[in-house]
Scaffold this active site. Structure first.
Site, PDB file in Angstrom:
ATOM      1  CB  CYS A   9      -0.834   0.225   1.205  1.00  0.00           C
ATOM      2  SG  CYS A   9      -1.974  -1.387   1.251  1.00  0.00           S
ATOM      3  NE  ARG A  45       4.575   1.971  -0.235  1.00  0.00           N
ATOM      4  CZ  ARG A  45       5.691   1.648   0.490  1.00  0.00           C
ATOM      5  NH1 ARG A  45       6.801   2.091  -0.025  1.00  0.00           N
ATOM      6  NH2 ARG A  45       5.622   1.297   1.774  1.00  0.00           N
ATOM      7  CD1 TRP A  81      -0.103  -6.298  -3.221  1.00  0.00           C
ATOM      8  CD2 TRP A  81      -0.492  -6.921  -1.119  1.00  0.00           C
ATOM      9  NE1 TRP A  81       0.251  -7.521  -3.125  1.00  0.00           N
ATOM     10  CE2 TRP A  81       0.018  -7.967  -1.711  1.00  0.00           C
ATOM     11  CE3 TRP A  81      -0.337  -7.014   0.393  1.00  0.00           C
ATOM     12  CZ2 TRP A  81       0.331  -9.138  -1.166  1.00  0.00           C
ATOM     13  CZ3 TRP A  81      -0.264  -8.462   0.882  1.00  0.00           C
ATOM     14  CH2 TRP A  81       0.153  -9.344   0.112  1.00  0.00           C
ATOM     15  CG  ASN A 138       1.918   1.092   4.060  1.00  0.00           C
ATOM     16  OD1 ASN A 138       1.687  -0.248   3.571  1.00  0.00           O
ATOM     17  ND2 ASN A 138       3.234   1.678   4.049  1.00  0.00           N
ATOM     18  N   GLY A 139      -0.108  -0.774   6.275  1.00  0.00           N
ATOM     19  CA  GLY A 139       0.108  -1.601   7.342  1.00  0.00           C
ATOM     20  C   GLY A 139      -0.806  -2.806   7.781  1.00  0.00           C
ATOM     21  CD  GLU A 164      16.892 -13.204  -7.968  1.00  0.00           C
ATOM     22  OE1 GLU A 164      16.472 -13.850  -6.917  1.00  0.00           O
ATOM     23  OE2 GLU A 164      16.567 -12.255  -8.316  1.00  0.00           O
ATOM     24  CE  LYS A 182      13.791 -11.529 -10.220  1.00  0.00           C
ATOM     25  NZ  LYS A 182      14.276 -10.693  -8.998  1.00  0.00           N
ATOM     26  CD  GLU A 235       9.482 -11.478  -8.665  1.00  0.00           C
ATOM     27  OE1 GLU A 235      10.708 -11.147  -8.753  1.00  0.00           O
ATOM     28  OE2 GLU A 235       8.743 -10.940  -7.802  1.00  0.00           O
ATOM     29  CG  HIS A 249      19.195 -37.939  -5.316  1.00  0.00           C
ATOM     30  ND1 HIS A 249      19.644 -39.072  -5.082  1.00  0.00           N
ATOM     31  CD2 HIS A 249      20.401 -37.250  -5.633  1.00  0.00           C
ATOM     32  CE1 HIS A 249      21.190 -38.947  -5.079  1.00  0.00           C
ATOM     33  NE2 HIS A 249      21.282 -37.853  -5.549  1.00  0.00           N
ATOM     34  CE  LYS A 256      11.236  -2.787  -5.641  1.00  0.00           C
ATOM     35  NZ  LYS A 256      11.937  -4.050  -6.177  1.00  0.00           N
TER      36      LYS A 256
HETATM   37  C1  F6R Z   1      11.631 -10.826  -6.109  1.00  0.00           C
HETATM   38  C2  F6R Z   1      11.726  -9.630  -5.154  1.00  0.00           C
HETATM   39  C3  F6R Z   1      11.514 -10.202  -3.714  1.00  0.00           C
HETATM   40  C4  F6R Z   1      12.304  -9.219  -2.664  1.00  0.00           C
HETATM   41  C5  F6R Z   1      11.750  -9.663  -1.369  1.00  0.00           C
HETATM   42  C6  F6R Z   1      12.546  -8.905  -0.226  1.00  0.00           C
HETATM   43  O1  F6R Z   1      12.095 -10.090  -7.415  1.00  0.00           O
HETATM   44  O2  F6R Z   1      11.920  -8.342  -5.255  1.00  0.00           O
HETATM   45  O3  F6R Z   1      11.774 -11.642  -3.162  1.00  0.00           O
HETATM   46  O4  F6R Z   1      13.464  -9.396  -3.024  1.00  0.00           O
HETATM   47  O5  F6R Z   1      10.405  -9.300  -1.040  1.00  0.00           O
HETATM   48  O6  F6R Z   1      12.537  -7.450  -0.287  1.00  0.00           O
HETATM   49  P1  F6R Z   1      13.529  -6.328   0.221  1.00  0.00           P
HETATM   50  O7  F6R Z   1      14.843  -6.662  -0.417  1.00  0.00           O
HETATM   51  O8  F6R Z   1      12.784  -5.115  -0.174  1.00  0.00           O
HETATM   52  O9  F6R Z   1      13.557  -6.942   1.698  1.00  0.00           O
END
Ligand code: F6R
Length: 610
Positions: free
Chosen positions: A2, A27, A75, A99-100, A483, A487, A490, A506, A605
């Site tokens: 949010c 956000r 969100w 927000n929260g 990673e 990527k 998501e 395995h 984010k």
């Molecule tokens: C994936 C991604 C998330 C963040 C995770 C931690 O692309 O962006 O997995 O890495 O939510 O976020 P931060 O680094 O902001 O603590």
């Protein structure tokens, strides 16, 4: 999660709300709304959907010029995305955006319902509005009511609040969730993130926990818990409005992939001394600090945790410091032994991730020194950690991290070199090789990999025809595979799993069918022979193999359907080149599938809920 914004001043507040919300959309983006005060009347316009939906609604329900407003982009947590759950929420004299998460909202809701409050939404936010309104009913003072109400709330919040009868004033408070105040030539602002305010001003103040603020066109007053009032000490941000714009790229993610060249340099250059050796004294960290470390616990979420896995490898290989990587949300349930000499390193791009913050607090409560590797300045994690090292990646807007992750890895690599050098495990020459490689070879390798766009596109063309994809690798390449899989999943919504290459046989190899895409990563020369055997195992079962590997390997012609070659100027260059390739492949795949790359479904984010 949010985003909130507020403004009071001499200009029309509505265009400011719309502009700021469009930046804050990263956000959360399932509903959006604004509340505006004009001639002591508060008008709310809100709806399910994104900013475009609100623009449309405003055409039917226009808000006339007004000078005081709050806004929100959501969100969903409590209650699904809908018009009625969208913020702002209004109860009695109180209209607020939040927000929260209010953790004890159920108990509060029942007691307020018993007093006759009629709730219209399923949100915890409406409960917060009702509680503040209840306090306002008997205290008749906005600041006192906010203070009394937040005493009863458990959880995390940043509120922007309008009170009926207080025209031209915006009130706010935060605990756990971020809130930035700002001062422009035409008034005062608040927002979850400074990037939303860059179009208007550069002067900001990061509100501290439990501080209440009262904004009017004439000034900003912070009210401390003892009731005393202080004026914010404004700072000037170095961010520019351009840094929060796409700058000609079709997506923020693409822009941020390209920005990794410069970001990698910015993350390490302030930490390399004139002799080319690692030196974190500008972060307030001297050699004695590194010398005392006997064990490291890295704690982070998602990609940041994956960057931690890269760091773990370097900390153990170079610095010989036993290092464990923890998923932050699990850290407290199975806390590790934290003997004398332990250091807890938390990694976070946003600096606000609730799980990481909780782990940081746990470590502090247990008396363990903490270090944050963090991008967003003056965020809660940056502030609460004993020490902080900023990654200097600049604002990252795309939900999927790229430059954030890359710079977390460069900084951890340099930390490993710093510890190794300080404790005599690396001599000057080898330490200098690493710093120069991070400073020069890595950006050069990234530059080189950016030119392979056509090849990533070709690989993506194949991936889009499949529901399942596997990434495999050994050693550090297993960490990169994790990673890479995250990527791809998501942003393209294609199911993708990362496996340690030797582990497939395995069990998981039973999923390989003719045509299943398997992408193997090989940045380590010594491991290629073994990884190649694993590639043969899947190829003989019909897998289509893409190999992302060092250019100096003698690869048998029948090993892979497609080979992405990585420069080998140094180990660092090869690893960061592979990172670029996996990000770009995910991007191209999502692009071909027409996905919302910068705002993938269900995500946000900044994950400020546990
Ligand atoms: C994936 C991604 C998330 C963040 C995770 C931690 O692309 O962006 O997995 O890495 O939510 O976020 P931060 O680094 O902001 O603590």
């Amino acid at each position: 999660m949010c985003g909130i914004i507020g403004y009071t001043g001499t200009a029309n507040a509505i265009p400011k709300m719309m502009k700021g919300l469009s930046v804050l959309e990263y956000r959360g983006y399932d509903s959006v709304g604004i509340a505006a005060e004009r001639d002591s009347q508060i008008q709310i316009v809100k709806c399910k959907g994104r900013i475009g939906a609100l623009e449309e609604k405003l055409r039917d329900h226009p808000i006339e010029d007004c000078h005081c407003a709050i806004g929100h982009t959501r969100w969903a947590t409590h209650g699904g995305p809908s018009d009625k759950n969208a913020h702002p929420h209004r109860i009695g004299a109180v209209t607020l955006v939040h927000n929260g998460i209010i953790e004890n909202y159920k108990d509060l809701r029942s007691s307020l319902a018993a007093k006759g409050v009629n709730f219209l939404s399923e949100t915890d936010t409406e409960v917060a509005a009702a509680l503040i309104n209840d306090c306002f009913f008997h205290l008749s003072d906005p600041v006192a009511s906010i203070r009394e109400a937040i005493e009863m709330m458990k959880g995390a919040f940043a509120f922007g609040i309008l009170f009926e009868g207080y025209p031209g004033e915006v009130f706010a408070v935060r605990r756990g969730s971020p809130l930035i105040l700002a001062h422009g030539s035409d008034g005062y602002y608040l927002a979850s993130d400074m990037t939303a305010l860059l179009p208007f001003t550069k002067e900001y103040y990061a509100l501290k926990e439990n501080q209440i603020v009262r904004l009017s066109s004439g000034g900003a007053k912070i009210i401390l818990s003892d009731g005393s009032k202080v004026t914010p000490e404004w700072k000037i941000t170095t961010m520019t409005p351009e840094s929060a714009q796409k700058g000609g790229y079709s997506h923020f993610m693409l822009k941020e992939i390209h920005e990794q060249r410069e970001a990698a340099v910015k993350s390490v250059s302030p930490r390399i001394d004139k002799n080319g050796l690692p030196d974190f004294s500008s972060d307030g960290i001297d050699k004695d600090f590194w010398k005392k470390i006997k064990a490291i616990q890295i704690v982070a979420c998602g990609s940041a945790m994956h960057a931690g896995l890269v760091g773990q490898r370097m900390l153990e290989d170079l610095a010989k410091v036993p290092t464990t990587v923890h998923i932050a949300s699990e850290f407290r349930y199975h806390p590790p032994m934290l003997p004398e000499g332990s250091l807890v390193v938390v990694i976070s791009q946003s600096g606000e991730t609730a799980d990481t913050l909780a782990a940081l607090r746990y470590a502090k409560e247990n008396g363990v020194p903490t270090l944050a590797v963090v991008n967003a300045v003056e965020t809660t994690i940056a502030r609460e950690a004993d020490r902080r090292i900023y990654t200097f990646a600049g604002p990252e807007i795309a939900v999927a991290t790229t430059k954030g992750y890359c710079t977390q890895a460069t900084v951890l690599w340099l930390i490993a070199a710093a510890i190794a050098h300080t404790t005599g495990k690396l001599d000057d020459a080898r330490a200098r090789n690493i710093t120069q490689s991070l400073l020069k070879d890595v950006p050069a390798a990234i530059e080189k990999m950016l030119k392979l766009e056509n090849q990533y596109h070709k690989i993506a063309r194949n991936l889009i025809n499949h529901e399942h994809v596997f990434y495999i690798g050994r050693g550090i390449d297993y960490a990169l595979s994790m990673e890479a899989a995250l990527k791809l999943k998501e942003i393209s919504y294609i199911h993708c799993e990362a496996y340690a290459a030797g582990e497939l046989k395995h069990g998981t190899i039973s999923l390989i069918e003719p045509g299943t895409p398997v992408i193997a990563i090989c940045t380590e020369k010594e491991l290629f022979e073994k990884t190649e055997s694993n590639i043969r195992e899947v190829r003989s079962r019909g897998a289509q193999v893409t190999l992302i590997c060092r250019e100096d390997l003698a690869i048998p012609a029948d090993s892979a359907d497609e080979i992405v070659s990585l420069p080998t100027d140094s180990d660092e260059a090869t690893v960061f080149a592979a990172i670029l390739a996996i990000q770009y492949i995910a991007y191209e795949t999502a692009l071909l599938l027409g996905c919302d790359i910068d705002r993938p479904r269900n995500l946000a984010k900044s994950v400020t809920v546990e």
